[in-house]
Motif scaffolding. Structure first.
Motif, PDB file in Angstrom:
ATOM      1  N   ALA A 143      37.098  46.900  32.810  1.00  0.00           N
ATOM      2  CA  ALA A 143      37.508  46.046  33.927  1.00  0.00           C
ATOM      3  C   ALA A 143      37.369  44.572  33.548  1.00  0.00           C
ATOM      4  CB  ALA A 143      36.677  46.355  35.168  1.00  0.00           C
ATOM      5  N   GLU A 144      36.297  44.218  32.867  1.00  0.00           N
ATOM      6  CA  GLU A 144      36.091  42.837  32.417  1.00  0.00           C
ATOM      7  C   GLU A 144      37.167  42.428  31.406  1.00  0.00           C
ATOM      8  OE1 GLU A 144      34.558  39.056  31.958  1.00  0.00           O
ATOM      9  OE2 GLU A 144      34.154  40.560  33.497  1.00  0.00           O
ATOM     10  N   ARG A 145      37.504  43.333  30.488  1.00  0.00           N
ATOM     11  CA  ARG A 145      38.539  43.074  29.501  1.00  0.00           C
ATOM     12  C   ARG A 145      39.893  42.843  30.189  1.00  0.00           C
ATOM     13  NH1 ARG A 145      38.927  47.830  27.117  1.00  0.00           N
ATOM     14  NH2 ARG A 145      36.759  47.729  26.472  1.00  0.00           N
ATOM     15  N   MET A 146      40.207  43.656  31.183  1.00  0.00           N
ATOM     16  CA  MET A 146      41.467  43.509  31.924  1.00  0.00           C
ATOM     17  C   MET A 146      41.485  42.182  32.685  1.00  0.00           C
ATOM     18  SD  MET A 146      43.496  46.398  31.845  1.00  0.00           S
ATOM     19  CE  MET A 146      44.130  46.738  33.457  1.00  0.00           C
ATOM     20  N   ARG A 147      40.340  41.813  33.288  1.00  0.00           N
ATOM     21  CA  ARG A 147      40.264  40.565  34.039  1.00  0.00           C
ATOM     22  C   ARG A 147      40.497  39.375  33.110  1.00  0.00           C
ATOM     23  NH1 ARG A 147      37.322  36.451  34.690  1.00  0.00           N
ATOM     24  NH2 ARG A 147      35.686  37.208  33.325  1.00  0.00           N
ATOM     25  N   ARG A 148      39.858  39.387  31.927  1.00  0.00           N
ATOM     26  CA  ARG A 148      40.023  38.303  30.964  1.00  0.00           C
ATOM     27  C   ARG A 148      41.474  38.220  30.480  1.00  0.00           C
ATOM     28  NH1 ARG A 148      36.908  39.729  26.621  1.00  0.00           N
ATOM     29  NH2 ARG A 148      35.545  41.133  27.709  1.00  0.00           N
TER      30      ARG A 148
ATOM     31  N   ASP B  25      43.531  36.676  33.218  1.00  0.00           N
ATOM     32  CA  ASP B  25      43.279  35.241  33.317  1.00  0.00           C
ATOM     33  C   ASP B  25      43.971  34.482  32.195  1.00  0.00           C
ATOM     34  OD1 ASP B  25      41.780  35.554  35.588  1.00  0.00           O
ATOM     35  OD2 ASP B  25      39.833  35.394  34.582  1.00  0.00           O
ATOM     36  N   GLN B  26      44.029  35.056  31.019  1.00  0.00           N
ATOM     37  CA  GLN B  26      44.683  34.390  29.891  1.00  0.00           C
ATOM     38  C   GLN B  26      46.189  34.333  30.072  1.00  0.00           C
ATOM     39  OE1 GLN B  26      43.403  36.603  26.500  1.00  0.00           O
ATOM     40  NE2 GLN B  26      41.359  35.686  26.459  1.00  0.00           N
ATOM     41  N   ALA B  27      46.751  35.294  30.750  1.00  0.00           N
ATOM     42  CA  ALA B  27      48.195  35.360  30.928  1.00  0.00           C
ATOM     43  C   ALA B  27      48.667  34.559  32.138  1.00  0.00           C
ATOM     44  CB  ALA B  27      48.633  36.811  31.080  1.00  0.00           C
ATOM     45  N   GLU B  28      47.752  34.014  32.908  1.00  0.00           N
ATOM     46  CA  GLU B  28      48.118  33.289  34.121  1.00  0.00           C
ATOM     47  C   GLU B  28      48.801  31.968  33.765  1.00  0.00           C
ATOM     48  OE1 GLU B  28      46.013  31.767  38.249  1.00  0.00           O
ATOM     49  OE2 GLU B  28      44.785  32.440  36.578  1.00  0.00           O
TER      50      GLU B  28
END
Length: 70
Positions: free
Chosen positions: A44-49, A52-55
């Motif tokens: 979940a943390e990996r997906m969140r990061r 955030d990087q793709a935003e």
């Protein structure tokens, strides 16, 4: 001679035992190990990061604001 017991407490004790047995069954059936929980949290943390990087950041248009109402 037979042992005298209080039926109310006997019923409560039996209900507690049944509830404990059901809880242990559910723990086996639906429970997860700590390793599984940790792996899920890391994913979940990996997906969140990654999200955030793709935003995309919108440029600020303070000089020219077309969203104001007349």
């Amino acid at each position: 001679m037979a042992r005298i017991i209080n039926l109310r407490t006997a019923r409560k004790q039996q209900a507690r035992q049944k509830k404990t047995a059901q809880a242990s069954e559910n723990a086996v059936k639906f429970g997860r190990t700590s390793g599984q929980k940790q792996a899920e949290a890391q994913a979940a943390e990996r997906m969140r990061r990654q999200l955030d990087q793709a935003e995309l950041e919108m440029p600020s248009s303070s000089a020219k604001d077309d969203t104001k109402s007349p």
